[in-house]
Design a protein around this motif. Structure first.
Motif, PDB file in Angstrom:
ATOM      1  N   LYS A   1      78.562 -16.419 -82.840  1.00 42.41           N
ATOM      2  CA  LYS A   1      79.155 -17.120 -83.976  1.00 42.41           C
ATOM      3  C   LYS A   1      78.489 -16.619 -85.245  1.00 42.41           C
ATOM      4  N   SER A   2      79.300 -16.205 -86.196  1.00 42.63           N
ATOM      5  CA  SER A   2      78.799 -15.721 -87.473  1.00 42.63           C
ATOM      6  C   SER A   2      79.269 -16.668 -88.564  1.00 42.63           C
ATOM      7  N   GLY A   3      78.347 -17.095 -89.408  1.00 41.90           N
ATOM      8  CA  GLY A   3      78.746 -17.994 -90.488  1.00 41.90           C
ATOM      9  C   GLY A   3      77.559 -18.712 -91.086  1.00 41.90           C
ATOM     10  N   GLY A   4      77.824 -19.759 -91.821  1.00 46.92           N
ATOM     11  CA  GLY A   4      76.729 -20.481 -92.464  1.00 46.92           C
ATOM     12  C   GLY A   4      77.206 -21.627 -93.328  1.00 46.92           C
ATOM     13  N   TYR A   5      76.443 -21.879 -94.375  1.00 50.15           N
ATOM     14  CA  TYR A   5      76.634 -23.080 -95.197  1.00 50.15           C
ATOM     15  C   TYR A   5      76.686 -22.681 -96.663  1.00 50.15           C
ATOM     16  N   TRP A   6      77.822 -22.954 -97.297  1.00 48.13           N
ATOM     17  CA  TRP A   6      78.012 -22.693 -98.723  1.00 48.13           C
ATOM     18  C   TRP A   6      78.174 -24.036 -99.432  1.00 48.13           C
ATOM     19  N   PRO A   7      77.106 -24.573-100.049  1.00 49.44           N
ATOM     20  CA  PRO A   7      77.148 -25.943-100.581  1.00 49.44           C
ATOM     21  C   PRO A   7      78.144 -26.151-101.714  1.00 49.44           C
ATOM     22  N   GLY A   8      78.622 -25.071-102.357  1.00 42.98           N
ATOM     23  CA  GLY A   8      79.586 -25.236-103.443  1.00 42.98           C
ATOM     24  C   GLY A   8      81.025 -25.229-102.999  1.00 42.98           C
ATOM     25  N   ASN A   9      81.257 -25.080-101.705  1.00 42.32           N
ATOM     26  CA  ASN A   9      82.632 -24.943-101.232  1.00 42.32           C
ATOM     27  C   ASN A   9      83.485 -26.186-101.436  1.00 42.32           C
ATOM     28  N   MET A  10      82.869 -27.361-101.362  1.00 43.68           N
ATOM     29  CA  MET A  10      83.644 -28.594-101.492  1.00 43.68           C
ATOM     30  C   MET A  10      84.354 -28.638-102.845  1.00 43.68           C
ATOM     31  N   ASP A  11      83.683 -28.117-103.879  1.00 44.62           N
ATOM     32  CA  ASP A  11      84.295 -28.085-105.209  1.00 44.62           C
ATOM     33  C   ASP A  11      85.473 -27.122-105.265  1.00 44.62           C
ATOM     34  N   ARG A  12      85.561 -26.207-104.312  1.00 47.53           N
ATOM     35  CA  ARG A  12      86.663 -25.252-104.247  1.00 47.53           C
ATOM     36  C   ARG A  12      87.772 -25.721-103.304  1.00 47.53           C
ATOM     37  N   GLY A  13      87.597 -26.912-102.741  1.00 49.18           N
ATOM     38  CA  GLY A  13      88.568 -27.411-101.779  1.00 49.18           C
ATOM     39  C   GLY A  13      88.404 -26.817-100.402  1.00 49.18           C
ATOM     40  N   LEU A  14      87.200 -26.277-100.124  1.00 45.34           N
ATOM     41  CA  LEU A  14      86.905 -25.663 -98.833  1.00 45.34           C
ATOM     42  C   LEU A  14      85.811 -26.438 -98.121  1.00 45.34           C
ATOM     43  N   THR A  15      85.692 -26.230 -96.812  1.00 52.37           N
ATOM     44  CA  THR A  15      84.611 -26.826 -96.034  1.00 52.37           C
ATOM     45  C   THR A  15      83.313 -26.068 -96.306  1.00 52.37           C
ATOM     46  N   ASN A  16      82.231 -26.808 -96.478  1.00 54.22           N
ATOM     47  CA  ASN A  16      80.939 -26.173 -96.770  1.00 54.22           C
ATOM     48  C   ASN A  16      80.496 -25.249 -95.641  1.00 54.22           C
ATOM     49  N   HIS A  17      80.748 -25.651 -94.401  1.00 55.82           N
ATOM     50  CA  HIS A  17      80.407 -24.808 -93.266  1.00 55.82           C
ATOM     51  C   HIS A  17      81.556 -23.829 -92.987  1.00 55.82           C
ATOM     52  N   GLN A  18      81.250 -22.561 -92.927  1.00 60.82           N
ATOM     53  CA  GLN A  18      82.252 -21.534 -92.653  1.00 60.82           C
ATOM     54  C   GLN A  18      81.765 -20.654 -91.503  1.00 60.82           C
ATOM     55  N   SER A  19      82.609 -20.457 -90.492  1.00 64.87           N
ATOM     56  CA  SER A  19      82.160 -19.629 -89.367  1.00 64.87           C
ATOM     57  C   SER A  19      83.335 -19.113 -88.551  1.00 64.87           C
ATOM     58  N   THR A  20      83.069 -18.041 -87.819  1.00 66.21           N
ATOM     59  CA  THR A  20      84.025 -17.433 -86.909  1.00 66.21           C
ATOM     60  C   THR A  20      83.304 -17.072 -85.619  1.00 66.21           C
ATOM     61  N   VAL A  21      83.951 -17.271 -84.486  1.00 63.61           N
ATOM     62  CA  VAL A  21      83.366 -16.942 -83.188  1.00 63.61           C
ATOM     63  C   VAL A  21      84.018 -15.672 -82.647  1.00 63.61           C
ATOM     64  N   PHE A  22      83.179 -14.739 -82.209  1.00 63.04           N
ATOM     65  CA  PHE A  22      83.617 -13.499 -81.580  1.00 63.04           C
ATOM     66  C   PHE A  22      83.284 -13.598 -80.090  1.00 63.04           C
ATOM     67  N   LEU A  23      84.294 -13.487 -79.238  1.00 69.61           N
ATOM     68  CA  LEU A  23      84.088 -13.519 -77.791  1.00 69.61           C
ATOM     69  C   LEU A  23      84.291 -12.126 -77.216  1.00 69.61           C
ATOM     70  N   PHE A  24      83.421 -11.771 -76.259  1.00 71.86           N
ATOM     71  CA  PHE A  24      83.468 -10.455 -75.632  1.00 71.86           C
ATOM     72  C   PHE A  24      83.640 -10.597 -74.120  1.00 71.86           C
ATOM     73  N   ASP A  25      84.260  -9.610 -73.506  1.00 70.99           N
ATOM     74  CA  ASP A  25      84.383  -9.574 -72.052  1.00 70.99           C
ATOM     75  C   ASP A  25      83.000  -9.238 -71.476  1.00 70.99           C
ATOM     76  N   PRO A  26      82.378 -10.159 -70.706  1.00 72.01           N
ATOM     77  CA  PRO A  26      81.042  -9.886 -70.169  1.00 72.01           C
ATOM     78  C   PRO A  26      81.003  -8.675 -69.230  1.00 72.01           C
ATOM     79  N   ASP A  27      82.152  -8.295 -68.672  1.00 69.67           N
ATOM     80  CA  ASP A  27      82.186  -7.180 -67.724  1.00 69.67           C
ATOM     81  C   ASP A  27      82.254  -5.823 -68.408  1.00 69.67           C
ATOM     82  N   THR A  28      82.832  -5.784 -69.625  1.00 67.15           N
ATOM     83  CA  THR A  28      83.021  -4.493 -70.289  1.00 67.15           C
ATOM     84  C   THR A  28      82.409  -4.408 -71.676  1.00 67.15           C
ATOM     85  N   GLY A  29      82.101  -5.565 -72.288  1.00 66.02           N
ATOM     86  CA  GLY A  29      81.586  -5.571 -73.653  1.00 66.02           C
ATOM     87  C   GLY A  29      82.661  -5.470 -74.705  1.00 66.02           C
TER      88      GLY A  29
END
Length: 324
Positions: free
Chosen positions: A70-98
């Motif tokens: 999971k890549s992401g973090g916390y941007w405390p000014g996002n609420m003022d932009r109408g966004l969620t302060n926590h922003q993240s994306t999950v990358f899933l990989f095939d454990p057999d092949t990478g």
């Protein structure tokens, strides 16, 4: 060439509910305790830009056959932009092949898996007769926490406090939806009334003092996930039987970091919640015990719920596909 499944935020909200998140988080905590799943070292840094914290959480669940980051973090000014302060994306990989297998939106899943984590702790550690739920914090994740917690015990009332009291009505609305009485109180009064307390803030100083907490209370401290953060008095951890998602994170970036650095408790005094789930630890020793769950937020939680989202999306023909 590999094909990647893309599961966006709206789809995640549509297909991953509290029950799915609870089951996934409980299972991965149990797998961690059995040595069948492990988190890799966390990278978490202040950017020096936009007051943001950014990082990576990753791991491998051999039992669930899930590998990712999971890549992401916390941007405390996002609420003022109408966004969620926590922003993240999950990358899933095939454990057999990478090979990259899925990109999954992580904002909603972060909130629902964090709520599932505290709910798992309540299910296994809170007194069966708990009737008053205390909420410290009223930010974006607080409503997820309240809804998940309410399903674990026959609560009758919610008492809440937030450093910014103007945010409390969002909790009052949810409590009303759930048919629960709601009262805004001081932190001291919250400790005097609550049987279960959830703290979900970004505080760097104790908001709850040890002397305010009654015997028999269960606390789920969910906000501290970075060095320096702090939600409760260190002396409270010395009074309590302490549990966590992962001991290594608890003592370094979790709520226990302060009590450990002060010599009030050691790593050996902290029990992984997976040991309770698997029956290796009895959990609450008596009705008078104070139990405290230090929810630091491990990468395997994110991977578990993202994997569920990806599987359900495939089953229901949802999501987009792209070739790399």
């Amino acid at each position: 060439m590999s094909e990647v499944l893309i599961v966006g935020e709206e789809i995640c909200q549509q297909i991953v509910g509290r029950a799915e998140a609870f089951a996934a988080v409980e299972a991965v905590f149990a797998a961690m305790d059995r040595g069948e799943a492990r988190n890799f070292p966390v990278v978490r840094e202040a950017l020096g830009h936009a007051r943001a914290l950014y990082g990576f959480k990753s791991g491998f669940d051999q039992a669930g056959h899930v590998l990712g980051v999971k890549s992401g973090g916390y941007w405390p000014g996002n609420m003022d932009r109408g966004l969620t302060n926590h922003q993240s994306t999950v990358f899933l990989f095939d454990p057999d092949t990478g090979q990259l297998s899925a990109l999954v939106g992580g904002n909603y899943l972060t909130a629902v898996r964090t709520a599932a984590s505290s709910a798992v702790s309540i299910a296994h550690l809170a007194r069966r007769d708990a009737r008053v739920l205390g909420m410290v914090g009223a930010g974006h994740q607080s409503t997820f926490q309240l809804r998940a917690a309410a399903e674990q015990r026959a609560f009758e009332k919610v008492v809440a406090w937030n450093p910014h009291p103007e945010m409390l009505p969002r909790l009052a609305v949810v409590a009303e939806e759930l048919g629960l009485e709601f009262e805004a109180v001081s932190p001291q009064e919250l400790g005097a009334q609550a049987d279960v307390i959830i703290s979900i803030t970004s505080a760097f100083e104790p908001l709850l003092m040890s002397g305010w907490i009654r015997p028999g209370t269960h606390l789920a401290c969910m906000g501290t996930d970075t060095r320096g953060k702090m939600e409760v008095d260190s002396a409270l951890l010395a009074r309590a039987t302490v549990f966590t998602d992962e001991v290594a994170q608890s003592v370094s970036i979790g709520e226990a970091q302060h009590a450990v650095s002060q010599g009030l408790i050691g790593a050996e005094d902290i029990t992984p919640i997976g040991a309770v789930i698997n029956g290796g630890h009895p959990g609450r020793g008596s009705e008078a015990d104070i139990t405290l769950f230090d929810g630091t937020g491990v990468g395997l939680q994110d991977l578990a719920v993202a994997s569920v989202a990806a599987k359900l999306a495939v089953e229901r023909g949802l999501g987009a596909r792209a070739s790399l």
